[in-house]
Motif scaffolding. Sequence first.
Motif, PDB file in Angstrom:
ATOM      1  N   SER A  24      22.898 -28.575  20.285  1.00 51.20           N
ATOM      2  CA  SER A  24      24.195 -29.202  20.548  1.00 51.20           C
ATOM      3  C   SER A  24      24.576 -29.201  22.023  1.00 51.20           C
ATOM      4  O   SER A  24      25.402 -30.006  22.443  1.00 51.20           O
ATOM      5  CB  SER A  24      25.290 -28.501  19.737  1.00 51.20           C
ATOM      6  N   GLU A  25      23.997 -28.311  22.824  1.00 45.78           N
ATOM      7  CA  GLU A  25      24.321 -28.293  24.255  1.00 45.78           C
ATOM      8  C   GLU A  25      23.314 -29.082  25.093  1.00 45.78           C
ATOM      9  O   GLU A  25      23.467 -29.201  26.311  1.00 45.78           O
ATOM     10  CB  GLU A  25      24.400 -26.845  24.767  1.00 45.78           C
ATOM     11  N   GLU A  26      22.311 -29.656  24.423  1.00 45.61           N
ATOM     12  CA  GLU A  26      21.235 -30.343  25.134  1.00 45.61           C
ATOM     13  C   GLU A  26      21.670 -31.734  25.582  1.00 45.61           C
ATOM     14  O   GLU A  26      22.174 -32.537  24.796  1.00 45.61           O
ATOM     15  CB  GLU A  26      20.016 -30.464  24.230  1.00 45.61           C
ATOM     16  N   LEU A  27      21.460 -32.035  26.868  1.00 46.89           N
ATOM     17  CA  LEU A  27      21.697 -33.380  27.393  1.00 46.89           C
ATOM     18  C   LEU A  27      20.398 -34.159  27.300  1.00 46.89           C
ATOM     19  O   LEU A  27      19.468 -33.932  28.081  1.00 46.89           O
ATOM     20  CB  LEU A  27      22.160 -33.314  28.857  1.00 46.89           C
ATOM     21  N   THR A  28      20.318 -35.082  26.349  1.00 50.35           N
ATOM     22  CA  THR A  28      19.096 -35.862  26.166  1.00 50.35           C
ATOM     23  C   THR A  28      19.436 -37.226  25.592  1.00 50.35           C
ATOM     24  O   THR A  28      20.447 -37.390  24.902  1.00 50.35           O
ATOM     25  CB  THR A  28      18.110 -35.107  25.245  1.00 50.35           C
ATOM     26  N   ARG A  29      18.617 -38.196  25.887  1.00 46.93           N
ATOM     27  CA  ARG A  29      18.807 -39.547  25.378  1.00 46.93           C
ATOM     28  C   ARG A  29      18.442 -39.589  23.900  1.00 46.93           C
ATOM     29  O   ARG A  29      17.380 -39.105  23.492  1.00 46.93           O
ATOM     30  CB  ARG A  29      17.940 -40.522  26.172  1.00 46.93           C
ATOM     31  N   VAL A  30      19.326 -40.167  23.082  1.00 47.17           N
ATOM     32  CA  VAL A  30      19.097 -40.284  21.644  1.00 47.17           C
ATOM     33  C   VAL A  30      19.275 -41.746  21.245  1.00 47.17           C
ATOM     34  O   VAL A  30      20.273 -42.379  21.602  1.00 47.17           O
ATOM     35  CB  VAL A  30      20.075 -39.397  20.840  1.00 47.17           C
ATOM     36  N   VAL A  31      18.314 -42.276  20.510  1.00 50.96           N
ATOM     37  CA  VAL A  31      18.385 -43.646  19.999  1.00 50.96           C
ATOM     38  C   VAL A  31      18.301 -43.584  18.479  1.00 50.96           C
ATOM     39  O   VAL A  31      17.385 -42.950  17.938  1.00 50.96           O
ATOM     40  CB  VAL A  31      17.232 -44.520  20.536  1.00 50.96           C
ATOM     41  N   PHE A  32      19.247 -44.208  17.806  1.00 45.83           N
ATOM     42  CA  PHE A  32      19.111 -44.313  16.354  1.00 45.83           C
ATOM     43  C   PHE A  32      19.378 -45.733  15.893  1.00 45.83           C
ATOM     44  O   PHE A  32      19.966 -46.546  16.612  1.00 45.83           O
ATOM     45  CB  PHE A  32      19.988 -43.297  15.617  1.00 45.83           C
ATOM     46  N   VAL A  33      18.917 -46.017  14.685  1.00 46.67           N
ATOM     47  CA  VAL A  33      18.973 -47.366  14.125  1.00 46.67           C
ATOM     48  C   VAL A  33      19.534 -47.280  12.712  1.00 46.67           C
ATOM     49  O   VAL A  33      19.250 -46.331  11.977  1.00 46.67           O
ATOM     50  CB  VAL A  33      17.577 -48.011  14.123  1.00 46.67           C
ATOM     51  N   ALA A  34      20.340 -48.281  12.327  1.00 49.76           N
ATOM     52  CA  ALA A  34      20.893 -48.344  10.974  1.00 49.76           C
ATOM     53  C   ALA A  34      20.792 -49.768  10.437  1.00 49.76           C
ATOM     54  O   ALA A  34      20.863 -50.739  11.201  1.00 49.76           O
ATOM     55  CB  ALA A  34      22.351 -47.886  10.963  1.00 49.76           C
ATOM     56  N   THR A  35      20.630 -49.857   9.112  1.00 51.89           N
ATOM     57  CA  THR A  35      20.611 -51.162   8.450  1.00 51.89           C
ATOM     58  C   THR A  35      21.115 -50.999   7.027  1.00 51.89           C
ATOM     59  O   THR A  35      21.441 -49.904   6.588  1.00 51.89           O
ATOM     60  CB  THR A  35      19.201 -51.779   8.472  1.00 51.89           C
ATOM     61  N   THR A  36      21.175 -52.106   6.296  1.00 52.93           N
ATOM     62  CA  THR A  36      21.595 -52.092   4.897  1.00 52.93           C
ATOM     63  C   THR A  36      20.875 -53.217   4.158  1.00 52.93           C
ATOM     64  O   THR A  36      20.069 -53.953   4.734  1.00 52.93           O
ATOM     65  CB  THR A  36      23.133 -52.249   4.787  1.00 52.93           C
ATOM     66  N   GLY A  37      21.144 -53.350   2.858  1.00 60.74           N
ATOM     67  CA  GLY A  37      20.732 -54.520   2.098  1.00 60.74           C
ATOM     68  C   GLY A  37      19.251 -54.853   2.154  1.00 60.74           C
ATOM     69  O   GLY A  37      18.845 -55.793   2.829  1.00 60.74           O
ATOM     70  N   GLN A  38      18.428 -54.123   1.399  1.00 58.46           N
ATOM     71  CA  GLN A  38      16.972 -54.321   1.398  1.00 58.46           C
ATOM     72  C   GLN A  38      16.549 -54.752  -0.003  1.00 58.46           C
ATOM     73  O   GLN A  38      16.422 -53.937  -0.904  1.00 58.46           O
ATOM     74  CB  GLN A  38      16.308 -53.002   1.795  1.00 58.46           C
ATOM     75  N   ALA A  39      16.338 -56.033  -0.182  1.00 58.52           N
ATOM     76  CA  ALA A  39      15.997 -56.570  -1.510  1.00 58.52           C
ATOM     77  C   ALA A  39      14.523 -56.971  -1.556  1.00 58.52           C
ATOM     78  O   ALA A  39      14.044 -57.699  -0.675  1.00 58.52           O
ATOM     79  CB  ALA A  39      16.878 -57.776  -1.839  1.00 58.52           C
ATOM     80  N   TYR A  40      13.828 -56.522  -2.579  1.00 56.72           N
ATOM     81  CA  TYR A  40      12.388 -56.762  -2.699  1.00 56.72           C
ATOM     82  C   TYR A  40      12.027 -58.249  -2.645  1.00 56.72           C
ATOM     83  O   TYR A  40      11.053 -58.622  -1.974  1.00 56.72           O
ATOM     84  CB  TYR A  40      11.884 -56.126  -3.994  1.00 56.72           C
ATOM     85  N   PRO A  41      12.764 -59.150  -3.301  1.00 60.47           N
ATOM     86  CA  PRO A  41      12.383 -60.572  -3.247  1.00 60.47           C
ATOM     87  C   PRO A  41      12.538 -61.207  -1.872  1.00 60.47           C
ATOM     88  O   PRO A  41      12.015 -62.304  -1.641  1.00 60.47           O
ATOM     89  CB  PRO A  41      13.345 -61.238  -4.243  1.00 60.47           C
ATOM     90  N   ASN A  42      13.249 -60.547  -0.949  1.00 56.32           N
ATOM     91  CA  ASN A  42      13.520 -61.144   0.366  1.00 56.32           C
ATOM     92  C   ASN A  42      12.559 -60.684   1.450  1.00 56.32           C
ATOM     93  O   ASN A  42      12.865 -60.805   2.638  1.00 56.32           O
ATOM     94  CB  ASN A  42      14.957 -60.814   0.786  1.00 56.32           C
ATOM     95  N   GLN A  43      11.406 -60.186   1.073  1.00 63.31           N
ATOM     96  CA  GLN A  43      10.418 -59.749   2.065  1.00 63.31           C
ATOM     97  C   GLN A  43      10.091 -60.887   3.034  1.00 63.31           C
ATOM     98  O   GLN A  43       9.961 -62.042   2.631  1.00 63.31           O
ATOM     99  CB  GLN A  43       9.149 -59.297   1.366  1.00 63.31           C
ATOM    100  N   ASP A  44       9.938 -60.508   4.310  1.00 63.50           N
ATOM    101  CA  ASP A  44       9.668 -61.534   5.326  1.00 63.50           C
ATOM    102  C   ASP A  44       8.488 -61.193   6.231  1.00 63.50           C
ATOM    103  O   ASP A  44       8.221 -61.909   7.205  1.00 63.50           O
ATOM    104  CB  ASP A  44      10.920 -61.786   6.180  1.00 63.50           C
ATOM    105  N   ALA A  45       7.769 -60.115   5.937  1.00 62.09           N
ATOM    106  CA  ALA A  45       6.630 -59.722   6.762  1.00 62.09           C
ATOM    107  C   ALA A  45       5.330 -60.221   6.146  1.00 62.09           C
ATOM    108  O   ALA A  45       5.148 -60.174   4.929  1.00 62.09           O
ATOM    109  CB  ALA A  45       6.573 -58.211   6.911  1.00 62.09           C
ATOM    110  N   GLU A  46       4.449 -60.689   6.984  1.00 63.86           N
ATOM    111  CA  GLU A  46       3.138 -61.123   6.512  1.00 63.86           C
ATOM    112  C   GLU A  46       2.401 -59.935   5.893  1.00 63.86           C
ATOM    113  O   GLU A  46       2.326 -58.857   6.490  1.00 63.86           O
ATOM    114  CB  GLU A  46       2.323 -61.696   7.673  1.00 63.86           C
TER     115      GLU A  46
END
Length: 373
Positions: free
Chosen positions: A61-83
């Motif tokens: 908690s006292e550490e000064l460091t760069r943090v990157v996080f990612v969030a998403t929602t809504g993942q439906a199997y029929p909507n796949q878009d990757a080859e």
Amino acid sequence: MADWETTQWDAVNPDRDFTKQFHIMGLRPLTEYELRVEGRAFDGVSASSVLNGNFKTAPLSEELTRVVFVATTGQAYPNQDAEGGGFRMYSAILDLSPSFFVHTGDILYYDQWAKNIDLARWGWARMFSLPTNFAFHQKVPSYFMKDDHDTWSNDSWPTQDSRFMGDFTFSQGQSVFLEQVPMGDLTYRTFRWGKDLQIWLVENRDYRSANIDPDGPEKTIWGVDQKAWFMNSVRESNATFRVLISPTPMLGPYNEGEIDNHTNIEGFFHEGEEIREFLSSQDNMLVISGDRHYQYVIEDSLTGIREYATGPSTDAHARGWNASDIRPEHRYLNIVGGFLSATAERLEGRPTLTLRHHDVDGLILNEDIHVAE
């Protein structure tokens, strides 16, 4: 192999979809680890299946460091878009080298096909066997939240009486979620990531009143205990930036007829006002929301709170709002799929949190920079 720490062999549970959760203790902060999972037959001697992965632990908690996080929602199997199967966004997220990932709920959609518990479990196996999902979660620490579609059905609540889901019950949906994702004792949690960032992940299904109940002081989504925990832990936090991550929105506008979330006048508006008033009293606090099938940034004119909707996983899933209906509270609106990234860092010595909306291939569509006061 001299540096490897090894657990004992332990049986998986056939009554819980042959799953097993291991709690690994004593890890050092801000440290890269490799992970190997081995499986064998119950009466076997050597491993017949091996999976490798890696992750990096959170800073102190006292550490000064760069943090990157990612969030998403809504993942439906029929909507796949990757080859080859899966979702393009996962490759784009890996390019950011995120510290961690949050799925805000609707990880899959039970509604049309999970009419018993076996089908529900099959859905999780099907989703996480997709090449993109499988590869991603071998590399990125992840927090999972649930909403309506990955608990039971659309806009569902614990006491709801419905035969729409056949033999599959709400309580079974709760149990399956705990089988399929890593979880501690409670599904509401907070995590500290260094000096400048703390996140809160809240539970929006398990404790809620019936959506159809009249609104008022007793009607709740969070429940008394969770709400008290949230407010107390936020007050106690000395993190520079504090982020509430919610499966459903805290701010409007909303579509006519909705009664499922804290923005709805006939839904849970009373509790929403209580939470919004509290949020507005906190410095450098903002909201990230799942659920919405489009991206937005909203600033509440009364409280100044900003909410960032992640948008769904794919463009095929993007819908639910007219792109030309831009309200005064909108700071950004886009009916697209993709994800939201957040970067906490010190720029010229000043604590900065930058939120970016990305399309499914990682292109930045919007950027919002917060500098701590």
